[in-house]
Design a protein around this motif. Structure first.
Motif, PDB file in Angstrom:
ATOM      1  N   UNK A  62       0.966  -1.092   0.044  1.00 20.26           N
ATOM      2  CA  UNK A  62       0.159   0.041  -0.158  1.00 20.26           C
ATOM      3  C   UNK A  62       0.819   1.034   0.001  1.00 20.26           C
ATOM      4  N   UNK A  63       0.976   1.677  -1.103  1.00 17.84           N
ATOM      5  CA  UNK A  63       2.027   2.931  -1.408  1.00 17.84           C
ATOM      6  C   UNK A  63       1.693   3.765  -2.402  1.00 17.84           C
ATOM      7  N   UNK A  64       2.423   5.018  -2.711  1.00 18.01           N
ATOM      8  CA  UNK A  64       2.016   6.061  -3.674  1.00 18.01           C
ATOM      9  C   UNK A  64       2.514   5.155  -4.871  1.00 18.01           C
ATOM     10  N   UNK A  65       2.031   5.807  -6.081  1.00 17.48           N
ATOM     11  CA  UNK A  65       2.599   5.221  -7.425  1.00 17.48           C
ATOM     12  C   UNK A  65       4.068   5.265  -7.884  1.00 17.48           C
ATOM     13  N   UNK A  92      -5.019   0.661  -2.006  1.00 22.55           N
ATOM     14  CA  UNK A  92      -5.334   1.499  -0.974  1.00 22.55           C
ATOM     15  C   UNK A  92      -5.315   1.441   0.415  1.00 22.55           C
ATOM     16  N   UNK A  93      -4.773   2.213   1.314  1.00 17.46           N
ATOM     17  CA  UNK A  93      -4.760   1.766   2.822  1.00 17.46           C
ATOM     18  C   UNK A  93      -5.809   1.243   3.330  1.00 17.46           C
ATOM     19  N   UNK A  98      -8.970  -3.703   4.941  1.00 17.56           N
ATOM     20  CA  UNK A  98     -10.135  -4.515   4.889  1.00 17.56           C
ATOM     21  C   UNK A  98      -9.780  -5.982   4.303  1.00 17.56           C
ATOM     22  N   UNK A  99      -8.878  -5.948   3.268  1.00 17.91           N
ATOM     23  CA  UNK A  99      -8.386  -7.295   2.648  1.00 17.91           C
ATOM     24  C   UNK A  99      -7.715  -7.992   3.773  1.00 17.91           C
ATOM     25  N   UNK A 100      -6.913  -7.436   4.324  1.00 19.45           N
ATOM     26  CA  UNK A 100      -6.175  -8.049   5.512  1.00 19.45           C
ATOM     27  C   UNK A 100      -6.869  -8.921   6.441  1.00 19.45           C
ATOM     28  N   UNK A 101      -8.080  -8.276   6.771  1.00 22.07           N
ATOM     29  CA  UNK A 101      -8.937  -9.028   7.957  1.00 22.07           C
ATOM     30  C   UNK A 101      -9.545 -10.080   7.146  1.00 22.07           C
ATOM     31  N   UNK A 102      -9.780 -10.191   5.949  1.00 21.68           N
ATOM     32  CA  UNK A 102     -10.694 -11.378   5.397  1.00 21.68           C
ATOM     33  C   UNK A 102      -9.642 -12.214   5.102  1.00 21.68           C
ATOM     34  N   UNK A 114       2.073  -5.864   3.222  1.00 22.30           N
ATOM     35  CA  UNK A 114       2.792  -4.740   4.120  1.00 22.30           C
ATOM     36  C   UNK A 114       1.507  -4.130   4.824  1.00 22.30           C
ATOM     37  N   UNK A 115       1.994  -3.801   6.010  1.00 25.78           N
ATOM     38  CA  UNK A 115       1.237  -3.250   7.055  1.00 25.78           C
ATOM     39  C   UNK A 115       1.957  -2.291   8.002  1.00 25.78           C
TER      40      UNK A 115
END
Length: 414
Positions: A62-65, A92-93, A98-102, A114-115
């Protein structure tokens, strides 16, 4: 009588057979090193056998382009030297959280995630991660001392830091002088005085429709708020309830925006905005001679408002050995200096600060603030960093008042 003797003879034969067939079997009554919530014990982790068979790795960040391009360039050298293709997806952050939780709950994650560094311990204790040092065949460099408590739990390392980005106060000296201040406030009382000056000026404005703001912050994480508290001499690790009532009054004069909003720089220079709390990397990229910068932390204290980004191995990672080799390559001293040059985000390795490399030496504050010995994990006990950030967002946007925020974060029980 004969039948009973036969039964005893049969039992003896069976017992002898079991003993001879299982000489090495022992009953393991140990509870292991991890809590019952751990999906698998370390001894039960599957042997991936990936050292010679893996052809690709999947990594989510999760980072800038711009940061993504820099990471892909460094990673391409790993591919050239190993032949292993690396696929990096960027989200996106908020989407990443949200994806991590699932995915972590279902063990259907990429090989590497990455977190935020402050999330590592929470994910590890929930059984969502693998300890990286179990699979680390390539010795890594020692990270900054202040980051070590974030990555360690139960005697293992659960993440590898990529970088750090301290939050700083950016301001126009001319605009602050108009408000009667030579430098940014250093206490709650001074912040209150600055707010009163701004409100008084707006009441006397000939053009009352012209909005002027006290402070700009990114409301999607708690680092800007943490920096504000630090500048007041307060800490998110302690009791900062005196600041909450002031925030309730002042938040209508806050400008809440993304950290990547380039309009902030024009607002600072035009006098529309008195101060902004921004990552150091943004100052390095966009700052100029008409603006000044100051660290919220004071000399001799811990720099709490410092974001750290970590890589970690999900419990469902199919290729942990190869993944750790990629991590060792990406976070090596050479790669970290290349990362600094391309992203302005500071390295996470202790060796690059003692003595400081030329690329690091020109910081706008005392470098010793970054190499303290204490833990920088600033968040209420019992809450994940994501939960803290969510509560701060609700406070800054007016969806929680001071009392509700205090209850939500557990400040009222301290």
């Amino acid at each position: 009588m004969l039948k009973r003797k036969n039964y005893w003879l049969l039992f003896a034969v069976l017992l002898l057979a079991l003993t001879s067939l299982s000489p090495s079997m022992e009953l393991d009554t140990a509870e292991g090193d991890y809590p019952p919530r751990q999906p698998q014990r370390l001894s039960e982790q599957p042997d991936s056998g990936d050292k010679n068979n893996v052809t690709s790795l999947n990594i989510r960040v999760s980072m800038s382009s711009g940061e993504l391009k820099a990471l892909q360039r460094i990673s391409s050298n790993f591919t050239l030297s190993t032949g292993i293709q690396v696929f990096i997806s960027n989200v996106d952050n908020e989407e990443n959280a949200a994806m991590l939780k699932t995915e972590l709950a279902t063990m259907e994650s990429p090989d590497i995630i990455m977190t935020d560094g402050r999330n590592i311990a929470d994910l590890a204790t929930r059984g969502y991660l693998l300890p990286v040092d179990v699979y680390q065949s390539v010795p890594g460099s020692v990270p900054l001392t202040v980051l070590i408590p974030q990555m360690q739990w139960n005697g293992y390392n659960w993440g590898i830091p990529l970088d750090i980005d301290p939050y700083v106060l950016v301001y126009s000296p001319q605009r602050l002088a108009e408000l009667g201040f030579a430098e940014p406030p250093e206490s709650l009382e001074e912040w209150g005085g600055l707010l009163n000056q701004l409100r008084g000026q707006q009441e006397q404005e000939e053009e009352p429709g012209t909005e002027k703001y006290l402070l700009a912050m990114d409301s999607r994480n708690a680092y800007g708020f943490s920096a504000l508290l630090e500048s007041m001499g307060l800490s998110m690790n302690g009791d900062y309830t005196p600041a909450l009532d002031w925030v309730q009054v002042a938040r209508s004069y806050f400008y809440l925006s993304s950290r990547f909003n380039t309009e902030l720089w024009d607002m600072l220079q035009s006098g529309k905005l008195a101060l902004a709390v921004l990552p150091l990397s943004e100052w390095q990229k966009n700052g100029n001679a008409s603006l000044s910068v100051k660290a919220p932390a004071k000399s001799g204290t811990i720099y709490e408002a410092m974001q750290s980004r970590f890589f970690a191995l999900p419990a469902g990672s199919a290729n942990p050995e190869t993944a750790v080799n990629w991590l060792a390559y990406i976070t090596s001293a050479t790669a970290q200096l290349e990362w600094l040059e391309n992203t302005n985000r500071l390295p996470a390795l202790e060796e690059l600060y003692n003595p400081a490399q030329p690329e690091i030496a020109g910081l706008p504050f005392d470098i010793n603030l970054l190499i303290a010995e204490e833990d920088v994990t600033a968040q209420p006990d019992g809450l994940s960093w994501d939960a803290v950030s969510d509560a701060v967002t609700l406070l800054l946007t007016g969806k929680l008042d001071a009392a509700e925020y205090t209850a939500a974060t557990g400040l009222d029980s301290e």
